[in-house]
Design a protein around this motif. Structure first.
Motif, PDB file in Angstrom:
ATOM      1  N   MET A   1       6.842   7.516   8.485  1.00  0.00           N
ATOM      2  CA  MET A   1       7.033   7.446   6.864  1.00  0.00           C
ATOM      3  C   MET A   1       5.581   7.308   6.301  1.00  0.00           C
ATOM      4  SD  MET A   1       9.124   4.821   4.418  1.00  0.00           S
ATOM      5  CE  MET A   1      10.539   5.166   5.353  1.00  0.00           C
ATOM      6  N   THR A   2       5.216   8.180   5.471  1.00  0.00           N
ATOM      7  CA  THR A   2       3.933   8.258   4.782  1.00  0.00           C
ATOM      8  C   THR A   2       3.825   6.988   4.046  1.00  0.00           C
ATOM      9  OG1 THR A   2       4.013  10.827   4.671  1.00  0.00           O
ATOM     10  CG2 THR A   2       2.525   9.464   3.315  1.00  0.00           C
ATOM     11  N   GLN A   3       2.521   6.394   4.115  1.00  0.00           N
ATOM     12  CA  GLN A   3       2.118   5.389   3.617  1.00  0.00           C
ATOM     13  C   GLN A   3       1.077   5.613   2.697  1.00  0.00           C
ATOM     14  OE1 GLN A   3       1.361   2.422   6.468  1.00  0.00           O
ATOM     15  NE2 GLN A   3       3.150   2.443   7.389  1.00  0.00           N
ATOM     16  N   THR A   4       0.875   4.725   1.456  1.00  0.00           N
ATOM     17  CA  THR A   4      -0.193   4.977   0.532  1.00  0.00           C
ATOM     18  C   THR A   4      -1.028   3.779   0.325  1.00  0.00           C
ATOM     19  OG1 THR A   4       1.370   6.775  -0.604  1.00  0.00           O
ATOM     20  CG2 THR A   4      -0.800   5.828  -1.790  1.00  0.00           C
ATOM     21  N   ALA A   5      -2.442   4.087   0.367  1.00  0.00           N
ATOM     22  CA  ALA A   5      -3.082   2.680  -0.020  1.00  0.00           C
ATOM     23  C   ALA A   5      -2.913   2.712  -1.615  1.00  0.00           C
ATOM     24  CB  ALA A   5      -4.712   3.151   0.384  1.00  0.00           C
ATOM     25  N   ALA A   6      -2.595   1.381  -1.826  1.00  0.00           N
ATOM     26  CA  ALA A   6      -2.303   1.093  -3.209  1.00  0.00           C
ATOM     27  C   ALA A   6      -2.982  -0.241  -3.607  1.00  0.00           C
ATOM     28  CB  ALA A   6      -0.853   0.639  -3.207  1.00  0.00           C
ATOM     29  N   LEU A   7      -3.608  -0.856  -3.048  1.00  0.00           N
ATOM     30  CA  LEU A   7      -4.190  -2.159  -3.688  1.00  0.00           C
ATOM     31  C   LEU A   7      -5.349  -2.419  -2.717  1.00  0.00           C
ATOM     32  CD1 LEU A   7      -2.885  -3.372  -6.343  1.00  0.00           C
ATOM     33  CD2 LEU A   7      -2.139  -5.336  -4.871  1.00  0.00           C
ATOM     34  N   GLU A   8      -6.301  -2.770  -3.611  1.00  0.00           N
ATOM     35  CA  GLU A   8      -7.671  -3.462  -2.827  1.00  0.00           C
ATOM     36  C   GLU A   8      -7.753  -4.619  -3.541  1.00  0.00           C
ATOM     37  OE1 GLU A   8     -12.364  -2.780  -2.031  1.00  0.00           O
ATOM     38  OE2 GLU A   8     -11.465  -1.457  -3.328  1.00  0.00           O
ATOM     39  N   VAL A   9      -7.785  -5.892  -2.560  1.00  0.00           N
ATOM     40  CA  VAL A   9      -7.848  -7.121  -2.751  1.00  0.00           C
ATOM     41  C   VAL A   9      -9.347  -7.493  -3.383  1.00  0.00           C
ATOM     42  CG1 VAL A   9      -7.762  -9.667  -2.020  1.00  0.00           C
ATOM     43  CG2 VAL A   9      -6.035  -7.868  -1.498  1.00  0.00           C
ATOM     44  N   LEU A  10      -9.499  -8.082  -4.477  1.00  0.00           N
ATOM     45  CA  LEU A  10     -10.843  -8.501  -5.093  1.00  0.00           C
ATOM     46  C   LEU A  10     -11.128  -9.893  -5.024  1.00  0.00           C
ATOM     47  CD1 LEU A  10     -10.964  -6.004  -7.938  1.00  0.00           C
ATOM     48  CD2 LEU A  10     -11.834  -5.549  -5.711  1.00  0.00           C
ATOM     49  N   GLU A  11      -9.935 -10.664  -5.278  1.00  0.00           N
ATOM     50  CA  GLU A  11     -10.012 -11.977  -5.147  1.00  0.00           C
ATOM     51  C   GLU A  11      -8.670 -12.570  -4.669  1.00  0.00           C
ATOM     52  OE1 GLU A  11     -10.388 -15.649  -4.714  1.00  0.00           O
ATOM     53  OE2 GLU A  11     -12.092 -15.027  -5.766  1.00  0.00           O
ATOM     54  N   PRO A  12      -8.755 -13.143  -3.367  1.00  0.00           N
ATOM     55  CA  PRO A  12      -7.563 -13.298  -2.649  1.00  0.00           C
ATOM     56  C   PRO A  12      -6.776 -14.589  -3.109  1.00  0.00           C
ATOM     57  CG  PRO A  12      -9.263 -13.887  -1.446  1.00  0.00           C
ATOM     58  CD  PRO A  12      -9.646 -13.294  -2.419  1.00  0.00           C
ATOM     59  N   GLY A  13      -7.596 -15.295  -3.848  1.00  0.00           N
ATOM     60  CA  GLY A  13      -6.781 -16.712  -4.200  1.00  0.00           C
ATOM     61  C   GLY A  13      -6.730 -17.521  -2.883  1.00  0.00           C
ATOM     62  N   LEU A  63      -0.650 -21.087  -6.696  1.00  0.00           N
ATOM     63  CA  LEU A  63      -1.654 -21.445  -7.835  1.00  0.00           C
ATOM     64  C   LEU A  63      -2.254 -20.368  -8.492  1.00  0.00           C
ATOM     65  CD1 LEU A  63      -3.171 -24.693  -6.119  1.00  0.00           C
ATOM     66  CD2 LEU A  63      -1.326 -24.270  -8.071  1.00  0.00           C
ATOM     67  N   GLY A  64      -1.835 -18.883  -8.229  1.00  0.00           N
ATOM     68  CA  GLY A  64      -2.541 -17.916  -8.947  1.00  0.00           C
ATOM     69  C   GLY A  64      -4.155 -17.500  -8.627  1.00  0.00           C
ATOM     70  N   ARG A  65      -4.880 -17.170  -9.360  1.00  0.00           N
ATOM     71  CA  ARG A  65      -6.087 -16.694  -9.087  1.00  0.00           C
ATOM     72  C   ARG A  65      -6.252 -15.775  -7.997  1.00  0.00           C
ATOM     73  NH1 ARG A  65     -10.966 -20.117  -6.439  1.00  0.00           N
ATOM     74  NH2 ARG A  65      -9.980 -19.130  -4.689  1.00  0.00           N
ATOM     75  N   PHE A  66      -5.498 -14.530  -8.639  1.00  0.00           N
ATOM     76  CA  PHE A  66      -5.651 -13.224  -7.730  1.00  0.00           C
ATOM     77  C   PHE A  66      -5.866 -11.877  -8.626  1.00  0.00           C
ATOM     78  CE2 PHE A  66      -3.522  -9.609  -6.258  1.00  0.00           C
ATOM     79  CZ  PHE A  66      -3.709  -9.647  -4.657  1.00  0.00           C
ATOM     80  N   GLN A  67      -6.763 -11.124  -7.788  1.00  0.00           N
ATOM     81  CA  GLN A  67      -7.525  -9.995  -8.441  1.00  0.00           C
ATOM     82  C   GLN A  67      -7.377  -8.896  -7.664  1.00  0.00           C
ATOM     83  OE1 GLN A  67     -11.524  -9.615  -9.841  1.00  0.00           O
ATOM     84  NE2 GLN A  67     -10.610  -9.740 -11.982  1.00  0.00           N
TER      85      GLN A  67
END
Length: 326
Positions: A1-13, A63-67
């Motif tokens: 199944m084809t996959q797409t790069a969708a998200l790059e983690v900038l701040e992982p929390g 606790l959030g803090r994700f980007q």
């Protein structure tokens, strides 16, 4: 199944992980609790809002803090306690689907009010390999999710192709509430009174307010120490403390008496051991355990029977009916 790069983690929390639902069911005899989201209600609702099946792999964000930077167009949904969620600096709502495009920057602020975990679903579901039938991260064993670990900066998350879906929103009247003083429904046993606790012990257990300890995590939610009287002087051949017993299997959501410390067994707990399980959290109420804030929140336990537990499950299933989403 084809996959797409969708998200790059900038701040992982703090400890953001990939989870799916219901996790690694049927592997307890091999030493694996199911893993999966601690709050499976908010998790499944996030997936439904994003146009996925309820159990698709998504992110659990304590606790959030994700980007993150968006690498492909699609839809996202953020559920859980109220916080500030922004897209390119502009606030976007929780509990509904939000369209995103390549180059967008998604950010979730630290949770400052009640609650403990956010859930982020991406349309199509996160594409990581299955391990023992699940994509859930089991940190202690280093398996599942993305290389068996919490997310780090510069990680790339792929998604599976997404079916076309309409915008979805969960009405405010149906959204879970997140207090700081919780009531959690439990069923008695398997190791309660009169064989392990006294009747007075169990009544005191229900009457007390239990504070969530700072050492709580996905393995277990620990509470303040409490000395029960116990119905027997020791564990006999199993050990010197009355809570000791010969090793037996543990149920997910079991309330373990580890000596004088009670612990609700989380999704990454041990599958068996030699301590009494005095009660078990009703499966439809386990989501509440996932939102207890360590070091702050308090809990009182309310005993229910099997019929009441079934009614709670039916209520949760109504919330997960896609027709309830406007």
């Amino acid at each position: 199944m084809t996959q797409t790069a969708a998200l790059e983690v900038l701040e992982p929390g703090l400890q953001t992980t990939v989870q799916d639902y219901p996790g690694r069911r049927g592997r307890q005899s091999l030493g694996f609790f199911p893993s999966g989201p601690v709050d499976s209600l908010a998790f499944r609702l996030a997936n439904l809002l994003a146009g996925n099946r309820p159990g698709a792999a998504a992110l659990e964000i304590p606790l959030g803090r994700f980007q993150a930077g968006v690498l492909a167009p699609g839809r996202i949904a953020v559920t859980g306690p109220e916080t500030t969620v922004t897209l390119n600096g502009s606030r976007v709502p929780q509990w509904e689907s939000v369209p995103v495009d390549t180059g967008d920057v998604l950010a979730c602020e630290v949770l400052r009010g009640p609650g403990h975990r956010l859930y982020l679903a991406l349309s199509g579901g996160i594409a990581v390999p299955e391990v023992f039938g699940s994509r859930s991260t089991f940190l202690l064993a280093g398996i599942g999710g993305l290389d068996g670990r919490a997310l780090e900066r510069a990680d790339i998350l792929d998604t599976f192709p997404a079916a076309p879906s309409r915008p979805r929103r969960l009405p405010a009247s149906l959204r879970p509430t997140y207090p700081t003083a919780w009531e959690i429904e439990i069923l008695r046993g398997p190791h309660a009174d009169p064989d392990f606790l006294t009747a007075e012990d169990f009544a005191g257990f229900l009457a007390a307010s239990w504070r969530c300890d700072l050492s709580s995590d996905r393995v277990g939610i620990r509470f303040n120490p409490h000395r029960f009287r116990w119905a027997r002087p020791s564990g006999d051949v199993a050990g010197g403390h009355p809570s000791n017993l010969l090793d037996s299997s543990y149920p997910p959501g079991g309330i373990l008496a580890y000596g004088d410390v009670l612990t609700v067994l989380g999704p990454d707990s041990n599958t068996s051991g030699g301590f009494a399980v005095i009660a078990t959290v009703a499966s439809a109420s386990l989501w509440k355990v996932g939102q207890l804030r360590p070091g702050r929140d308090t809990v009182t336990f309310r005993e229910i029977d099997l019929e009441q537990a079934a009614a709670l499950t039916a209520h949760v299933n109504q919330l997960l009916d896609v027709k309830a989403l406007s």
